[in-house]
Design an enzyme around this catalytic site. Structure first.
Site, PDB file in Angstrom:
ATOM      1  N   SER A   1       8.108  14.548   3.302  1.00 20.74           N
ATOM      2  CA  SER A   1       8.478  13.149   3.081  1.00 20.74           C
ATOM      3  C   SER A   1       8.731  12.814   1.616  1.00 20.74           C
ATOM      4  O   SER A   1       9.227  11.733   1.299  1.00 20.74           O
ATOM      5  CB  SER A   1       7.423  12.211   3.677  1.00 20.74           C
ATOM      6  OG  SER A   1       6.291  12.116   2.859  1.00 20.74           O
TER       7      SER A   1
ATOM      8  N   THR B   1       2.787  12.120   4.956  1.00 17.10           N
ATOM      9  CA  THR B   1       1.975  11.016   4.442  1.00 17.10           C
ATOM     10  C   THR B   1       2.426  10.526   3.062  1.00 17.10           C
ATOM     11  O   THR B   1       2.187   9.378   2.708  1.00 17.10           O
ATOM     12  CB  THR B   1       0.485  11.427   4.342  1.00 17.10           C
ATOM     13  OG1 THR B   1       0.389  12.584   3.509  1.00 17.10           O
ATOM     14  CG2 THR B   1      -0.098  11.708   5.699  1.00 17.10           C
ATOM     15  N   ASP B   2       3.082  11.418   2.301  1.00 17.55           N
ATOM     16  CA  ASP B   2       3.366  11.057   0.903  1.00 17.55           C
ATOM     17  C   ASP B   2       4.169   9.763   0.768  1.00 17.55           C
ATOM     18  O   ASP B   2       3.892   8.956  -0.113  1.00 17.55           O
ATOM     19  CB  ASP B   2       4.106  12.204   0.188  1.00 17.55           C
ATOM     20  CG  ASP B   2       3.181  13.381  -0.087  1.00 17.55           C
ATOM     21  OD1 ASP B   2       1.951  13.196  -0.021  1.00 17.55           O
ATOM     22  OD2 ASP B   2       3.688  14.479  -0.376  1.00 17.55           O
TER      23      ASP B   2
ATOM     24  N   GLN C   1      -1.109  -3.363 -11.080  1.00 13.82           N
ATOM     25  CA  GLN C   1      -1.607  -1.989 -10.916  1.00 13.82           C
ATOM     26  C   GLN C   1      -2.892  -1.972 -10.095  1.00 13.82           C
ATOM     27  O   GLN C   1      -3.302  -0.925  -9.612  1.00 13.82           O
ATOM     28  CB  GLN C   1      -1.907  -1.372 -12.285  1.00 13.82           C
ATOM     29  CG  GLN C   1      -0.667  -1.104 -13.090  1.00 13.82           C
ATOM     30  CD  GLN C   1      -0.978  -0.637 -14.502  1.00 13.82           C
ATOM     31  OE1 GLN C   1      -2.061  -0.146 -14.791  1.00 13.82           O
ATOM     32  NE2 GLN C   1      -0.009  -0.792 -15.379  1.00 13.82           N
ATOM     33  N   CYS C   2      -3.546  -3.108  -9.996  1.00 17.08           N
ATOM     34  CA  CYS C   2      -4.768  -3.180  -9.177  1.00 17.08           C
ATOM     35  C   CYS C   2      -4.338  -3.229  -7.716  1.00 17.08           C
ATOM     36  O   CYS C   2      -3.572  -4.117  -7.340  1.00 17.08           O
ATOM     37  CB  CYS C   2      -5.555  -4.448  -9.459  1.00 17.08           C
ATOM     38  SG  CYS C   2      -6.020  -4.639 -11.160  1.00 17.08           S
TER      39      CYS C   2
ATOM     40  N   THR D   1       3.439  17.184   7.216  1.00 14.98           N
ATOM     41  CA  THR D   1       2.378  18.148   7.544  1.00 14.98           C
ATOM     42  C   THR D   1       2.049  18.193   9.035  1.00 14.98           C
ATOM     43  O   THR D   1       1.778  19.256   9.584  1.00 14.98           O
ATOM     44  CB  THR D   1       1.093  17.773   6.759  1.00 14.98           C
ATOM     45  OG1 THR D   1       1.399  17.880   5.369  1.00 14.98           O
ATOM     46  CG2 THR D   1      -0.063  18.673   7.087  1.00 14.98           C
TER      47      THR D   1
ATOM     48  N   THR E   1      -0.893   1.497   1.729  1.00 12.44           N
ATOM     49  CA  THR E   1      -0.621   2.334   0.558  1.00 12.44           C
ATOM     50  C   THR E   1      -1.446   3.606   0.695  1.00 12.44           C
ATOM     51  O   THR E   1      -2.567   3.571   1.220  1.00 12.44           O
ATOM     52  CB  THR E   1      -0.925   1.543  -0.743  1.00 12.44           C
ATOM     53  OG1 THR E   1      -0.410   2.255  -1.846  1.00 12.44           O
ATOM     54  CG2 THR E   1      -2.401   1.280  -0.970  1.00 12.44           C
TER      55      THR E   1
HETATM   56  N1  ASP Z   1       4.006  16.543   1.556  1.00 13.96           N
HETATM   57  C1  ASP Z   1       3.710  16.165   2.910  1.00 13.96           C
HETATM   58  C2  ASP Z   1       4.701  15.073   3.292  1.00 13.96           C
HETATM   59  O1  ASP Z   1       4.548  13.955   2.884  1.00 13.96           O
HETATM   60  C3  ASP Z   1       2.327  15.683   3.016  1.00 13.96           C
HETATM   61  C4  ASP Z   1       1.905  15.190   4.355  1.00 13.96           C
HETATM   62  O2  ASP Z   1       2.619  15.156   5.321  1.00 13.96           O
HETATM   63  O3  ASP Z   1       0.734  14.836   4.476  1.00 13.96           O
HETATM   64  O4  ASP Z   1       5.631  15.371   4.001  1.00 13.96           O
END
Ligand code: ASP
Length: 343
Positions: free
Chosen positions: A59, A90-91, A272-273, A13, A161
């Site tokens: 990503s 970010t993903d 999972q926590c 993004t 994370t």
């Molecule tokens: N879908 C985007 C990515 O991970 C989301 C982002 O960049 O925040 O490339």
């Protein structure tokens, strides 16, 4: 002397611009934006160059192949720059950060991953602070490890994370203190930083290792998952309840575990926590896992566990060594004594 930073733009993004078909990564438009950003080109900032991954990706599409590309770009320019800022979606940023932390062996330069929830071209973008502060951190060189800067916090890469899909503070480090906080000034938590690694820097490339992740849920019908336990599967991360618990005192899972054992698949138990650690054998419901030879991931994130499996198998270790090293601390990814301190 002015520091030199290499910006590596991989997509995501942060660098997307509005096109007729919606937001998409646009190399030229993004470069132009960066070159016209007063903050980034101010005197107090390090000098910078930019290179792009080809193709630029959302990503969600990152694989070991792209980790190798990014790692390769850092390795190729390792001597020429004082630090690296990797612009990433970010993903899967926490996966790439974890992967790089293992792949960049004996890295003694800052490698800071960052991105944004709102593209740089937008008025309310969080990209400006994320990028400028990541550049300053890379230039200051206090932190000489792979880390992730986002929303005012610097996190160890393999402890991070993603926890928010739309908040501007998108990442947490649930089991390890922040490496730095950026308020009016950047305050480093020096006692939390990784000790500088010894030995020559080198890049370990990742192979396409077949890895699985299985999340336990109430009523899980384990027999449905037996089919994935083939000889091809080298490692599997099991995300259990709490401190390592699985339903049915583990008996329902036993056929799967036995099959994994016979095939030499390394079964790593995570929780999972987000916060806290796995303690195999603490409850009856986790003893079966322990007895069947599963290894404990302690307080590791799933992202770090998955990428550590990739790394250890790419190094060519046999199953027993992989199991041993999965329970050892290699790059600060788990709260355990270091592998190097073990007898
Ligand atoms: N879908 C985007 C990515 O991970 C989301 C982002 O960049 O925040 O490339």
């Amino acid at each position: 002397m002015t520091k030199k930073i290499l910006l590596i733009y991989t997509g995501g993004t942060i660098g997307m611009t509005a096109t007729a078909n919606g937001y998409a990564p646009q190399k030229e438009a993004f470069h132009q934006l960066l070159h016209s950003m007063p903050g980034l080109n101010a005197d107090v900032m390090p000098e910078w160059d930019i290179i792009d991954m080809d193709p630029l990706l959302d990503s969600a599409n990152m694989t070991a192949h792209e980790w190798n590309k990014i790692g390769g770009m850092i390795a190729d320019h390792y001597e020429a720059y004082d630090g690296f800022v990797v612009l990433h979606g970010t993903d899967t940023m926490a996966y790439t950060a974890s992967a790089l932390s293992f792949m960049l062996e004996n890295c003694r330069k800052p490698v800071v991953l960052t991105g944004a929830q709102i593209p740089l071209c937008e008025v309310r973008s969080d990209a400006r602070d994320n990028l400028l502060t990541a550049m300053l951190i890379a230039g200051e060189g206090v932190v000489k490890e792979v880390c992730l800067y986002f929303g005012g916090s610097l996190l160890r890469g393999n402890r991070a994370t993603k926890f928010s899909s739309d908040g501007l503070i998108a990442f947490i480090s649930p089991n390890y203190p922040l490496l730095a906080e950026a308020g009016i000034s950047i305050k480093y938590n020096t006692s939390a930083l990784l000790k500088p690694q010894r030995g020559p820097f080198r890049l370990r490339r990742m192979d396409d290792v077949p890895i699985g992740v299985l999340k336990i849920f109430p009523g899980i019908q384990f027999e449905l998952f037996e089919a994935i336990m083939t000889e091809k599967l080298r490692g599997i991360v099991i995300e259990t309840f709490g401190a390592g618990n699985i339903p049915g005192s583990g008996t329902a899972l036993l056929p799967i575990i036995r099959r994994a054992y016979a095939n030499g698949t390394v079964l790593t138990v995570c929780s999972q926590c987000p916060q806290g650690a796995v303690a195999l054998g603490a409850y009856e419901t986790s003893t079966a896992l322990k007895n069947a030879g599963a290894v404990s991931g302690y307080d590791i994130t799933t992202e770090a566990a998955v990428t550590k499996l990739y790394y250890l198998f790419s190094c060519g270790f046999d199953t027993d060594s992989v199991k041993h090293l999965m329970e050892s601390n290699l790059r600060g990814e788990m709260t355990r004594r270091d592998a190097s301190e073990e007898k």
